[in-house]
Design an enzyme around this catalytic site. Structure first.
Site, short mmCIF file in Angstrom:
data_model
loop_
_atom_site.label_atom_id
_atom_site.label_comp_id
_atom_site.label_asym_id
_atom_site.label_seq_id
_atom_site.Cartn_x
_atom_site.Cartn_y
_atom_site.Cartn_z
N LYS A 1 0.82 -1.22 0.00
CA LYS A 1 0.00 0.00 0.00
C LYS A 1 0.85 1.26 0.00
O LYS A 1 0.46 2.30 -0.55
CB LYS A 1 -0.92 0.01 1.21
CG LYS A 1 -1.98 -1.07 1.13
CD LYS A 1 -2.95 -0.96 2.29
CE LYS A 1 -3.93 -2.12 2.23
NZ LYS A 1 -4.89 -2.06 3.33
N GLU B 1 -2.11 6.98 8.54
CA GLU B 1 -2.66 8.07 7.73
C GLU B 1 -3.70 8.85 8.51
O GLU B 1 -4.20 8.39 9.55
CB GLU B 1 -3.22 7.56 6.40
CG GLU B 1 -4.42 6.66 6.52
CD GLU B 1 -4.94 6.18 5.17
OE1 GLU B 1 -4.14 6.01 4.21
OE2 GLU B 1 -6.14 5.95 5.06
N ARG C 1 -7.28 -8.61 -6.62
CA ARG C 1 -7.89 -9.94 -6.51
C ARG C 1 -9.38 -9.81 -6.76
O ARG C 1 -9.91 -8.72 -6.90
CB ARG C 1 -7.69 -10.48 -5.10
CG ARG C 1 -8.20 -9.49 -4.06
CD ARG C 1 -8.26 -10.06 -2.68
NE ARG C 1 -8.12 -9.04 -1.67
CZ ARG C 1 -9.11 -8.29 -1.16
NH1 ARG C 1 -10.33 -8.43 -1.62
NH2 ARG C 1 -8.89 -7.39 -0.23
#
Lengths: 175, 498
Positions: B116, B200, B292
């Site tokens: 990520k 974050e 996915r």
């Protein structure tokens, strides 16, 4: 016929008697209060269908040990057929007070025991880390206490309600 | 085209993938752990191989064991499903090195989007907005405490290798930081064998909106519209729908365009999802790429009429997409509810155990993807999701009413599930109004308790009249223990020959 059922320790009384004119019509008395009668139209392996005032209700039923589990319209009902044992009653009764027994809230695996026997712990301190279904759950002390007995070790598999740690209260000391 | 596919997963998704393979004339191999011997996914396939003990790290995450099963059964491709090894580039390379096809994006694209932190940087360079974050965390918690001051609280800790909410923690104040960090790292390590986390800024009450993309190996890439996945607990989705009630047509153009930009830049092929956070001013931020098949793919299948697993297999076999963006029609509205073995009245705690009875709903516009049946085990070792119900309607209200009806038809006995909670969720006026955001559950269902027990008397009568099947505490069939007098019990001490 009269049965006693138990929900969360509370006793519920159901009288059900077949009505004379039709062998599937039951007169019902629920906790001493007469109820609308029910037609029991079909009893199958695992399901029962009722008609109450012409409205059908379809129940899925399973008996598991002392418990009956029933699902009607997506909601689950659970009854015990025998009165709760003494310690279960006590457990409910002590809610909010000091709880000496730290029990597993779910079946799972002990990730880590964070305390040792004899250790003094503070309110909110983590005692045991428990994992089930990839979710970690920290079990904490409610109130200041001393760790009396530890029943589990890292890596143990535990059942719902199993006692993991026993605490004893610490009397608040004078300054 | 492939002749035999191994499905490196368990539960409902294995069954779902096997169904499409069967339709395509492709043989299937299921794998299972020792804890999953009773799982229906095992007999959904043509062959089944035990790949190890209950712990996922020794079975479903065990690359050697899964490759050995693939060699043993002579498959030519592996479908990883979702979770487990599905976004593991090392696994994808190992599959390729074994001379087999990995049904998913190319390993390089997987690496590019799978981490990520790397994905955030790449996407920011493309001009797609990202949420302010701190990517390089110090190892020493005290230093981290200083590092995050600039970002400000509340914060969100996320696993670099993450997905499914594992390794995620919201931190509202500094005092919670250190413990939350180590818990997130441990959870990430256990779930993904990779404990790196980052931090974050946490946005309040946003929408979680994602765009489904599909690309072939020749570089053709399309989007299949968005999904709204805001109804979450513990950062795991429980209700999804498409289209999103929060996305206008012009916003849809922007978001799907951004998703395609991200996918093209990553050289992405096969099915994938670009996730965004959408704030209340209509501004969106890139969150991550899920490289996915998503859990919630059935709702996209409902409204597009496509079979995403079939498309995945065709793409992996080197076939071209066969349609272009303007050939994709989206029709009506679809909703999905995830059924979890968990106690919604007690902090959504997992409730593994034995399924004593299971009745799936049916009817027009109702689809069930289930990982359980009567007399199967829901083990403590894996995710608590046991089934998905999805409904289609000409509009949102029809889909919602169908879902509310389908949930009421569902019977699961033996485990605590979130079905009663989902029923109340579907009936809630704010949900009916489409006012979904990630704070929905804490706002409308704080400390939820099952309120309505409308059929207590009927249930009591059922409990009293019921005769069999009887189960003992382990769910095994047992003789009635009381209020029954069959000749078999009356025989007592009688023995043959005595």
């Amino acid at each position: 016929m009269k049965t006693l059922l138990y929900v969360a320790g509370e006793e519920l009384a159901l009288e059900y008697n077949q009505h004379g004119e039709s062998d599937d019509l039951y007169e019902l008395v629920w906790n001493g209060q007469p109820q609308q009668p029910a037609h029991v139209v079909a009893v199958r392996d695992g399901t029962i269908t009722f008609l109450v005032d012409g409205h059908p209700l379809h129940a899925h039923v399973v008996r598991a040990g002392d418990r009956s589990l029933i699902s009607i319209e997506g909601r689950t009902y659970e009854f015990n057929h025998t009165p709760p044992k003494h310690d279960q009653v006590r457990q409910r009764g002590t809610r909010g007070g000091f709880e000496p027994e730290i029990r597993s809230p779910m079946p799972g695996k002990i990730l880590a025991v964070k305390v040792v026997e004899g250790e003094a712990v503070e309110d909110g301190q983590t005692l045991v880390l428990l994992e089930a279904m990839k979710m970690e759950n920290a079990l904490t002390a409610e109130g200041n206490a001393r760790v009396a007995t530890i029943h589990v070790a890292d890596g143990d598999l535990v059942e719902l309600g199993q006692v993991l740690v026993e605490l004893e209260p610490i009397e608040s000391r004078q300054p | 085209m492939f002749s035999k596919i191994l499905i490196a997963n368990r539960g409902e998704i294995t069954t779902r993938i096997a169904r499409t393979c069967r339709e395509m004339g492709i043989a299937t191999v299921a794998v299972y752990s020792e804890a999953d011997r009773s799982s229906p996914h095992l007999y959904a396939a043509d062959e089944a191989v035990c790949v190890g003990p209950a712990q996922a790290s020794e079975s479903y995450l065990n690359v050697e064991s899964i490759l050995a099963a693939a060699r043993q059964t002579g498959v030519d491709a592996i479908h990883p499903g979702y979770g487990f090894l599905s976004e593991n580039a090392t696994f994808a390379r190992a599959v390729a090195d074994a001379g087999l096809t990995f049904i998913g994006p190319a390993p390089d694209a997987l690496s590019a989007v799978g981490n990520k932190i790397v994905a955030r940087r790449t996407v920011a360079q493309l001009g797609v907005p990202v949420i302010p974050a701190l990517e390089d965390l110090a190892t020493d918690p005290e230093t981290v405490r200083e590092q995050v001051v600039a970002l400000g609280y509340p914060l969100l800790i996320k696993a670099a290798a993450g997905g499914g909410g594992k390794g995620m923690r919201i931190v509202r104040e500094e005092a919670e930081l250190v413990e939350a960090l180590s818990a997130a790292q441990r959870e990430a390590e256990a779930a993904f064998a990779e404990g790196t986390v980052y931090v974050e800024r946490f946005l309040e009450r946003p929408h979680h909106v994602e765009v489904q993309i599909l690309g072939d190996t020749a570089g053709n890439i399309v989007h299949l519209g968005e999904r709204e996945c805001s109804i979450q607990r513990r950062y795991q989705k429980i209700v999804e729908e498409t289209p999103s009630p929060a996305v206008s047509e012009s916003l849809r153009q922007e978001m799907t365009g951004a998703a395609l930009t991200v996918a093209r830049a990553a050289g992405y092929d096969n099915a994938g999802t670009v996730e965004f956070i959408l704030d209340n001013d209509g501004k969106f931020y890139f969150l991550e790429v899920n490289a996915r098949l998503q859990v919630e793919h059935p709702i996209t299948e409902w409204i597009t009429g496509l079979d995403l697993v079939r498309e995945q297999i065709r793409i992996a076999a080197g076939e071209a997409l066969g349609f272009q963006q303007d050939g994709i029609r989206r029709n009506g509205h679809a909703l999905e509810c995830r059924l979890y073995a968990e106690d919604a009245a007690h902090g959504f705690l997992p409730s593994p155990g034995h399924v004593l009875a299971w009745q799936a709903p049916q009817g027009p516009g109702v689809r069930v993807d289930s990982g359980v049946e009567s007399q199967t085990e829901v083990p403590i070792y894996y995710d608590p999701m046991i089934a998905k119900i999805s409904t289609w309607g000409a509009d949102r209200e029809q889909a919602r009413r169908r879902m509310a009806g389908a949930l009421r038809q569902t019977a699961i006995l033996g485990l605590t599930t979130n079905v009663p909670f989902l029923i109340e969720l579907m009936d809630h006026p704010a949900f009916a109004a489409g006012d979904t955001h990630t704070g929905f559950l804490s706002e409308h269902f704080p400390n939820w308790q099952p309120g309505e027990q409308p059929h207590m008397l009927a249930a009591a009568l059922a409990a009293s009249l019921h005769r069999g099947p009887y189960r003992n505490g382990d769910g095994q069939t047992a003789l009635p223990s009381q209020d029954s007098s069959t000749p078999w019990q009356q025989l007592g001490g009688w023995r043959l020959g005595s």
